[in-house]
Each structure stands twice: as C-alpha cells, then as structure tokens.
Design an enzyme around this catalytic site. Sequence first.
Site, PDB file in Angstrom:
ATOM      1  N   HIS A  41       0.822  -1.203   0.000  1.00 23.78           N
ATOM      2  CA  HIS A  41       0.000   0.000   0.000  1.00 23.78           C
ATOM      3  C   HIS A  41       0.861   1.259   0.000  1.00 23.78           C
ATOM      4  CE1 HIS A  41      -3.746  -2.268   1.652  1.00 23.78           C
ATOM      5  NE2 HIS A  41      -3.687  -2.295   0.346  1.00 23.78           N
ATOM      6  N   CYS A  96       3.611 -12.099   2.352  1.00 27.20           N
ATOM      7  CA  CYS A  96       4.608 -11.992   3.415  1.00 27.20           C
ATOM      8  C   CYS A  96       4.678 -13.315   4.183  1.00 27.20           C
ATOM      9  CB  CYS A  96       4.231 -10.857   4.367  1.00 27.20           C
ATOM     10  SG  CYS A  96       5.303 -10.744   5.829  1.00 27.20           S
ATOM     11  N   GLU A 126      -5.501  -8.255   3.659  1.00 28.80           N
ATOM     12  CA  GLU A 126      -4.912  -9.361   4.421  1.00 28.80           C
ATOM     13  C   GLU A 126      -5.993 -10.168   5.137  1.00 28.80           C
ATOM     14  OE1 GLU A 126      -2.277 -10.217   8.381  1.00 28.80           O
ATOM     15  OE2 GLU A 126      -1.730  -8.437   7.219  1.00 28.80           O
ATOM     16  N   THR A 164      -1.524  -9.213  10.728  1.00 32.24           N
ATOM     17  CA  THR A 164      -0.130  -8.949  11.085  1.00 32.24           C
ATOM     18  C   THR A 164       0.185  -7.466  11.284  1.00 32.24           C
ATOM     19  OG1 THR A 164       0.617  -8.818   8.776  1.00 32.24           O
ATOM     20  CG2 THR A 164       0.665 -10.987   9.837  1.00 32.24           C
ATOM     21  N   SER A 266       5.382   0.139   4.523  1.00 36.37           N
ATOM     22  CA  SER A 266       5.378   0.080   3.064  1.00 36.37           C
ATOM     23  C   SER A 266       5.844   1.387   2.426  1.00 36.37           C
ATOM     24  CB  SER A 266       3.981  -0.291   2.551  1.00 36.37           C
ATOM     25  OG  SER A 266       3.000   0.574   3.091  1.00 36.37           O
TER      26      SER A 266
END
Length: 313
Positions: A41, A96, A126, A164, A266
Amino acid sequence: MQVILAQPRGFCAGVVRAVEIVDRALIKFGAPVFVRHEIVHNKHVVNNLRDKGARFVETLEAVPAGAVTVFSAHGVPQSVEEEASERGLQPIDATCPLVQKIHKQGRQYAASGRAVILIGHAGHPEVIGTMGQIPGPVILVENEADVARMSLAPDTPAAYVTQTTLSMDDTRNIIAALQRRFSDLVGPDTNDICYATQNRQSAVRQLAPQVDVLLVIGATNSSNSIRLREIGTACGVPSYLIADGSELDPAWVREAKVVGITAGASAPESMVEDVLAALRRLGPVQVSTMDGKEESAQFRLPAELAEVQPVSI
C-alpha cells in the site's frame, strides 16, 4: 528546525521481498507482469513498478490467460489460487511469510476442531486473504464489543489469530476479552506478532515526548501507517499522515522547534528524503536519528527468482 527520525521506520522485510519479487519477475519474464492488488500500500512503490511494466489489477479476469501473475504481500484466498490455476496463469506468491504463518496456524486450529477467530479490520486485503485460507467459518472481531456479541458458548474450544499489521498493544484488550469469554482458548505465541508493526509503534511512543509535531509517511490505505498517526495523536502530539513532501502543510510545522518523522512499513526511504527536502525549503534543518532497534530480518525469495539480479527495489 530540529528533525528526529524514528528508528526503525519504513520498509520491513516482507515489503522488501514483495517489491523485489515484482522487480525480478519483470527482469526474468519481461513486461507485462500482472499483480493482483497493489503489491504494497504505497503509490510511489506501485507507480515505480508500473513504470517498469507491472500491471496492477483487482481481479484475475483482467489477466490474459497464461500470464505471469504476482499475488500481493497481503495474501489471497484459496479461491484466487484455484482461479489462477484454472485459467492457466503463472502465479508467483509474494505473500509476506509472516502472513503465511498466520494462514498455517489458522488451518491447524480449524483442523483440530476449534472455532477460529480472526482479530483484524473488515475489508482489509490481508483479512480477506486469511479468511479465505482457513477452511470453515472464521469469525472476525475488530474490538471488544464484537467479542461481547459473539454467539459461541463459553465452553466452545476456540482459537484466535491476528492481522499482522496489528501489534501486541493493538490486540491486547481484545485477546483479554476472548480469554474472559472462553474457557478453552489458544492463540499464537507473542513472538509470532509481526516484529515490524510492534517495533515501529514502540518507536513512535518513544519519539513522541521529544517532538512538537509528528509526520507519518505512508498511504491513507495503509493500516500500519494510519495506526502510527493514531498513536502519535494519543501521545498528545499533533500528528499528520502524508504520502510525500508535496502534502506537507507549512502551517503544521511553523511554530515547531522539533519535528518527528516516521514511515509506515510500506513507505520507502526516498519518501523520507522527499519530506526532509520539503522541510528544508521552509528553512534550515538539523537531522538526527533516534536510538532504536536495528532490524536484520530477511525473507527467502521464491526459488524461480532467487538467481535473478534486481536492478533496484
């Protein structure tokens, strides 16, 4: 003006791996390489890869049959993996490894007959991916009120996993509420919490008392970046989320003697430099970096890309 940079800040190992996967795929297979959802992102990262030949799509229907397709760092549901196989795509998984670990834990809990509870934000990529990787119903809770509304009996064997990009601090009260509600509850070890999320939040809490204003560099759709701004605000410091130097409002820092800067997991370091350049256009700037944890984690690349040398990440 004095500027203190948070440590750690910016790219985590999972983001480095994901971006490098797209970079190496472009070198090995040539453009275009299709990426389902934004690889991470951050618009600057996405635009840089787009300029190199990456094509970002939200559904696999937009991908030509047989094309190389990268799944983003956030992970995807099993249904997306199955669709890619049915359409003859060449998938490369950039999920990830810490997210993959959550998927594995959730499947193990479900296989043992436990009701699986996911602590996370509804609609986040996610969360969508995790719920689609665990067989059977997965109950999503975002807060303690959601726990109170659950219809499961108190003696139900239950287990929880977490998004996460939430830290131990973010989930502590929700986990405590689950522990009060269920007599048979298991969950991951605290060591399984994403180290990058926790480290960046701890750094902001350490930095906040030293600054007059906090600038958080990251995207408005980045969960971990939004949380960093919220923590700064909760610490009593005016805090602003900006993508780059162009979004800096001089009024925010006009009276500030000390400005703190951090970046979401990110956000590339080049955007930190861009914000510093914007501050220097307002006047002299003295930059220092706070003491903090040095992160050394590295995640292995997919075997088919391991020997490809990237131009940059």
